[in-house]
Design a protein around this motif. Structure first.
Motif, PDB file in Angstrom:
ATOM      1  N   GLU A   7      14.948  83.789 -65.211  1.00 25.93           N
ATOM      2  CA  GLU A   7      14.863  82.104 -64.442  1.00 25.93           C
ATOM      3  C   GLU A   7      13.226  81.588 -65.173  1.00 25.93           C
ATOM      4  OE1 GLU A   7      17.015  80.090 -63.032  1.00 25.93           O
ATOM      5  OE2 GLU A   7      18.684  82.383 -62.463  1.00 25.93           O
ATOM      6  N   PRO A   8      13.784  80.371 -65.743  1.00 28.24           N
ATOM      7  CA  PRO A   8      12.565  79.208 -66.259  1.00 28.24           C
ATOM      8  C   PRO A   8      11.794  79.373 -65.437  1.00 28.24           C
ATOM      9  CG  PRO A   8      14.906  78.189 -66.683  1.00 28.24           C
ATOM     10  CD  PRO A   8      15.310  79.517 -66.199  1.00 28.24           C
ATOM     11  N   PHE A   9      12.355  78.771 -64.146  1.00 25.35           N
ATOM     12  CA  PHE A   9      11.069  78.254 -63.210  1.00 25.35           C
ATOM     13  C   PHE A   9       9.750  78.825 -63.234  1.00 25.35           C
ATOM     14  CE2 PHE A   9       9.305  77.682 -59.293  1.00 25.35           C
ATOM     15  CZ  PHE A   9       8.427  75.913 -59.177  1.00 25.35           C
ATOM     16  N   PHE A  10       9.963  80.901 -63.011  1.00 26.31           N
ATOM     17  CA  PHE A  10       8.590  81.584 -62.335  1.00 26.31           C
ATOM     18  C   PHE A  10       8.485  81.263 -63.830  1.00 26.31           C
ATOM     19  CE2 PHE A  10      12.030  82.004 -59.332  1.00 26.31           C
ATOM     20  CZ  PHE A  10      11.705  81.857 -58.163  1.00 26.31           C
ATOM     21  N   ASP A  11       6.564  81.313 -63.910  1.00 27.63           N
ATOM     22  CA  ASP A  11       5.913  81.397 -64.954  1.00 27.63           C
ATOM     23  C   ASP A  11       5.965  83.623 -65.620  1.00 27.63           C
ATOM     24  OD1 ASP A  11       5.257  78.987 -64.449  1.00 27.63           O
ATOM     25  OD2 ASP A  11       3.481  79.331 -63.921  1.00 27.63           O
ATOM     26  N   PRO A  12       5.881  83.120 -66.401  1.00 24.29           N
ATOM     27  CA  PRO A  12       5.901  84.948 -66.873  1.00 24.29           C
ATOM     28  C   PRO A  12       4.262  85.600 -66.070  1.00 24.29           C
ATOM     29  CG  PRO A  12       5.493  83.819 -68.831  1.00 24.29           C
ATOM     30  CD  PRO A  12       5.254  82.226 -67.492  1.00 24.29           C
ATOM     31  N   LEU A  13       3.528  84.986 -66.034  1.00 23.99           N
ATOM     32  CA  LEU A  13       2.302  86.000 -64.952  1.00 23.99           C
ATOM     33  C   LEU A  13       3.622  86.533 -63.729  1.00 23.99           C
ATOM     34  CD1 LEU A  13      -0.687  86.876 -63.598  1.00 23.99           C
ATOM     35  CD2 LEU A  13      -0.892  84.406 -63.054  1.00 23.99           C
ATOM     36  N   VAL A  14       3.877  85.509 -63.194  1.00 24.76           N
ATOM     37  CA  VAL A  14       4.582  86.125 -62.296  1.00 24.76           C
ATOM     38  C   VAL A  14       6.046  87.143 -61.381  1.00 24.76           C
ATOM     39  CG1 VAL A  14       6.066  85.310 -59.515  1.00 24.76           C
ATOM     40  CG2 VAL A  14       4.377  83.776 -60.577  1.00 24.76           C
ATOM     41  N   ILE A  15       6.332  87.084 -63.248  1.00 25.32           N
ATOM     42  CA  ILE A  15       7.355  88.074 -62.907  1.00 25.32           C
ATOM     43  C   ILE A  15       6.642  89.322 -64.096  1.00 25.32           C
ATOM     44  CG2 ILE A  15       8.502  89.216 -65.018  1.00 25.32           C
ATOM     45  CD1 ILE A  15       9.504  86.569 -63.247  1.00 25.32           C
ATOM     46  N   GLN A  16       5.422  89.432 -64.129  1.00 29.79           N
ATOM     47  CA  GLN A  16       4.572  90.562 -64.653  1.00 29.79           C
ATOM     48  C   GLN A  16       4.292  91.382 -63.237  1.00 29.79           C
ATOM     49  OE1 GLN A  16       1.826  89.563 -67.441  1.00 29.79           O
ATOM     50  NE2 GLN A  16       3.184  88.458 -69.516  1.00 29.79           N
ATOM     51  N   MET A  17       3.407  90.734 -62.366  1.00 32.01           N
ATOM     52  CA  MET A  17       3.224  90.406 -60.749  1.00 32.01           C
ATOM     53  C   MET A  17       4.041  91.481 -60.242  1.00 32.01           C
ATOM     54  SD  MET A  17      -0.280  90.560 -60.974  1.00 32.01           S
ATOM     55  CE  MET A  17      -0.448  90.868 -62.883  1.00 32.01           C
ATOM     56  N   MET A  18       5.747  91.665 -60.350  1.00 29.71           N
ATOM     57  CA  MET A  18       6.624  92.287 -59.951  1.00 29.71           C
ATOM     58  C   MET A  18       6.692  92.863 -60.433  1.00 29.71           C
ATOM     59  SD  MET A  18       9.155  88.975 -58.860  1.00 29.71           S
ATOM     60  CE  MET A  18       8.904  87.308 -57.959  1.00 29.71           C
ATOM     61  N   ALA A  19       6.838  93.568 -61.913  1.00 27.13           N
ATOM     62  CA  ALA A  19       7.456  94.638 -62.188  1.00 27.13           C
ATOM     63  C   ALA A  19       6.081  95.803 -62.026  1.00 27.13           C
ATOM     64  CB  ALA A  19       6.917  94.035 -63.611  1.00 27.13           C
ATOM     65  N   ILE A  20       4.844  95.331 -62.425  1.00 27.16           N
ATOM     66  CA  ILE A  20       3.920  96.208 -61.994  1.00 27.16           C
ATOM     67  C   ILE A  20       3.692  96.332 -60.693  1.00 27.16           C
ATOM     68  CG2 ILE A  20       1.392  95.924 -61.709  1.00 27.16           C
ATOM     69  CD1 ILE A  20       1.160  94.243 -64.058  1.00 27.16           C
ATOM     70  N   GLY A  21       3.808  95.137 -59.631  1.00 23.65           N
ATOM     71  CA  GLY A  21       4.197  95.871 -57.935  1.00 23.65           C
ATOM     72  C   GLY A  21       5.485  96.520 -58.097  1.00 23.65           C
ATOM     73  N   GLU A  22       6.552  96.546 -58.734  1.00 21.77           N
ATOM     74  CA  GLU A  22       7.635  97.423 -58.167  1.00 21.77           C
ATOM     75  C   GLU A  22       7.137  99.037 -58.703  1.00 21.77           C
ATOM     76  OE1 GLU A  22      11.761  94.755 -58.015  1.00 21.77           O
ATOM     77  OE2 GLU A  22      11.037  94.662 -60.123  1.00 21.77           O
ATOM     78  N   GLU A  23       6.563  98.585 -59.497  1.00 16.50           N
ATOM     79  CA  GLU A  23       5.991 100.849 -60.906  1.00 16.50           C
ATOM     80  C   GLU A  23       5.171 100.900 -60.219  1.00 16.50           C
ATOM     81  OE1 GLU A  23       5.032  99.521 -64.426  1.00 16.50           O
ATOM     82  OE2 GLU A  23       7.432  98.813 -65.061  1.00 16.50           O
ATOM     83  N   THR A  24       4.249 100.398 -59.082  1.00 14.58           N
ATOM     84  CA  THR A  24       3.092 100.976 -58.744  1.00 14.58           C
ATOM     85  C   THR A  24       3.491 101.556 -57.071  1.00 14.58           C
ATOM     86  OG1 THR A  24       1.967  98.855 -58.222  1.00 14.58           O
ATOM     87  CG2 THR A  24       1.828  99.988 -60.443  1.00 14.58           C
ATOM     88  N   GLY A  25       4.536 100.043 -56.652  1.00  8.82           N
ATOM     89  CA  GLY A  25       5.046 100.049 -55.033  1.00  8.82           C
ATOM     90  C   GLY A  25       3.807  98.963 -54.121  1.00  8.82           C
TER      91      GLY A  25
END
Length: 402
Positions: A324-342
């Motif tokens: 979804e282009p609305f969400f900035d890359p920073l938000v997506i990256q933090m989601m990815a890190i958060g899912e990986e690290t719990g």
């Protein structure tokens, strides 16, 4: 339901008002608990109820935050909730919210849960708060949930006040500008044109233009007013259509001065709400079901719906929202890190704090740009009016010398 009452209170004074209650018996119990003598007690008619509901539903975010904080302290102190609501009711300064607390007190005293009592307030309280209170009651962490909600609404209140304060200066300048125009059109310009007409002199082009505009506005004021009202009503009706609402919200997000700030506010609200739901251990699909209608913009709402469908089909959170282009890359990256690290909850809170700072910086920049722009606008209009007055005066003075 709402009931209108007329009673004699304990000071033998006549008192009237409206109380929210689940039925007539609850309304009567409220009156009797206050030791009032009933003169009249009846349900508000449907047409009156419509307007009252619209009026009463506008509860201040500040009041909701204060309520959550106080109720959390009461629960942590071990006090009875019914007694706590009774105390809060007597101390509430917000008249609208006082009616809500009164309804909560009546419903909880009848044995209903706090979430059930909130649902009986007919939309006066946010659905987000009601859902999380229900989760807090089921898990036994109601005090923790209420403290989190207090922090959430305090932050929302801060952002809203910040944006409102940014609008004060343009509003004041607009009022001043309207006052200057009215003064010019109704007092100064007629005097000048009258003097020139008596001396048989022609008006300069700019003055003639001002006179023509003034006469047109005076002669067609009713039509201009009705036309403006019609355009506003038509606009409000059109934006209720989902397709038009989406187009308007997309346009607002692309506005050079305001669009970036609007987006930052939405992403901050999204991140903070997601962190709040995760803290309450709510299933991820239920989280996005609840979040669809709290962002205040159709573009991110549609994005959340699409992302939710991908999550149901097995995609990860960052993959679903990354499309979804609305969400900035920073938000997506933090989601990815958060899912990986719990640590998704913690990182979403950090993202929210980051965007809060961006909102404050953006509002400061917006004010810095708007103030000189309005100053220049008023200067140009005021200068035009001064020139339209000065030219005929100079023309008249030249005629007298000759």
């Amino acid at each position: 339901m709402q009931f209108r009452y007329k009673v004699v209170d304990d000071k033998m004074s006549l008192r009237t008002g409206v109380v929210e209650a689940i039925d007539l018996e609850s309304a009567k119990m409220f009156v009797l608990n206050n030791h009032w003598q009933i003169i009249m007690l009846e349900e508000v008619k449907k047409i009156d109820n419509f307007f009252l509901k619209r009026f009463e539903s506008k509860i201040k975010v500040e009041s909701i935050g204060s309520f959550c904080s106080q109720l959390a302290m009461i629960i942590r102190s071990g006090a009875n909730m019914v007694r706590g609501l009774e105390i809060m009711q007597s101390q509430m300064s917000d008249r609208r919210f006082k009616e809500v607390v009164r309804t909560l007190y009546l419903e909880v005293s009848r044995g209903n849960s706090l979430a059930q009592a909130m649902r009986s307030c007919q939309g006066a309280l946010p659905q987000l708060l009601i859902n999380l209170v229900a989760v807090g009651e089921e898990s036994g962490n109601l005090d923790s949930v209420l403290l989190s909600m207090a922090a959430y609404y305090d932050r929302e209140n801060f952002i809203r006040k910040k944006m409102a304060s940014a609008a004060i200066y343009p509003i004041i300048l607009t009022v001043v500008l309207i006052g200057l125009v009215l003064l010019f059109m109704n007092f100064i310009l007629p005097e000048i044109t009258g003097m020139l007409s008596e001396n048989g002199q022609s008006l300069p082009a700019i003055t003639q233009l001002m006179v023509s505009m003034t006469h047109f506005m005076k002669d067609n004021f009713i039509f201009l007013f009705l036309g403006s009202v019609g355009l506003v009503l038509s606009f409000l009706r059109l934006i209720k259509i989902p397709k038009n609402r989406y187009a308007l919200d997309a346009l607002l997000l692309k506005t050079p001065l305001f669009g970036k700030n609007i987006k930052n506010v939405i992403i901050s609200r999204f991140s903070r709400t997601l962190a709040l739901f995760l803290h309450s251990s709510i299933p991820i699909i239920s989280i996005f079901d609840s979040m669809e209608n709290i962002l205040g913009n159709e573009v991110p709402r549609k994005a959340i719906i699409k992302a939710k469908e991908r999550i149901i089909n097995g995609e990860t959170l960052n993959s679903a929202f990354g499309q979804e282009p609305f969400f900035d890359p920073l938000v997506i990256q933090m989601m990815a890190i958060g899912e990986e690290t719990g640590r998704l909850e913690e990182l979403m809170e950090e993202v929210s704090n980051h965007y809060d700072k961006l909102v404050e910086i953006g509002i400061s920049r917006m004010v810095a740009l708007v103030e000189p722009a309005f100053t220049v606008l008023i200067g140009v209009l005021a200068g035009g009016m001064i020139i339209s007055i000065a030219l005929p005066i100079f023309s008249m003075a030249s005629g007298l010398k000759q």
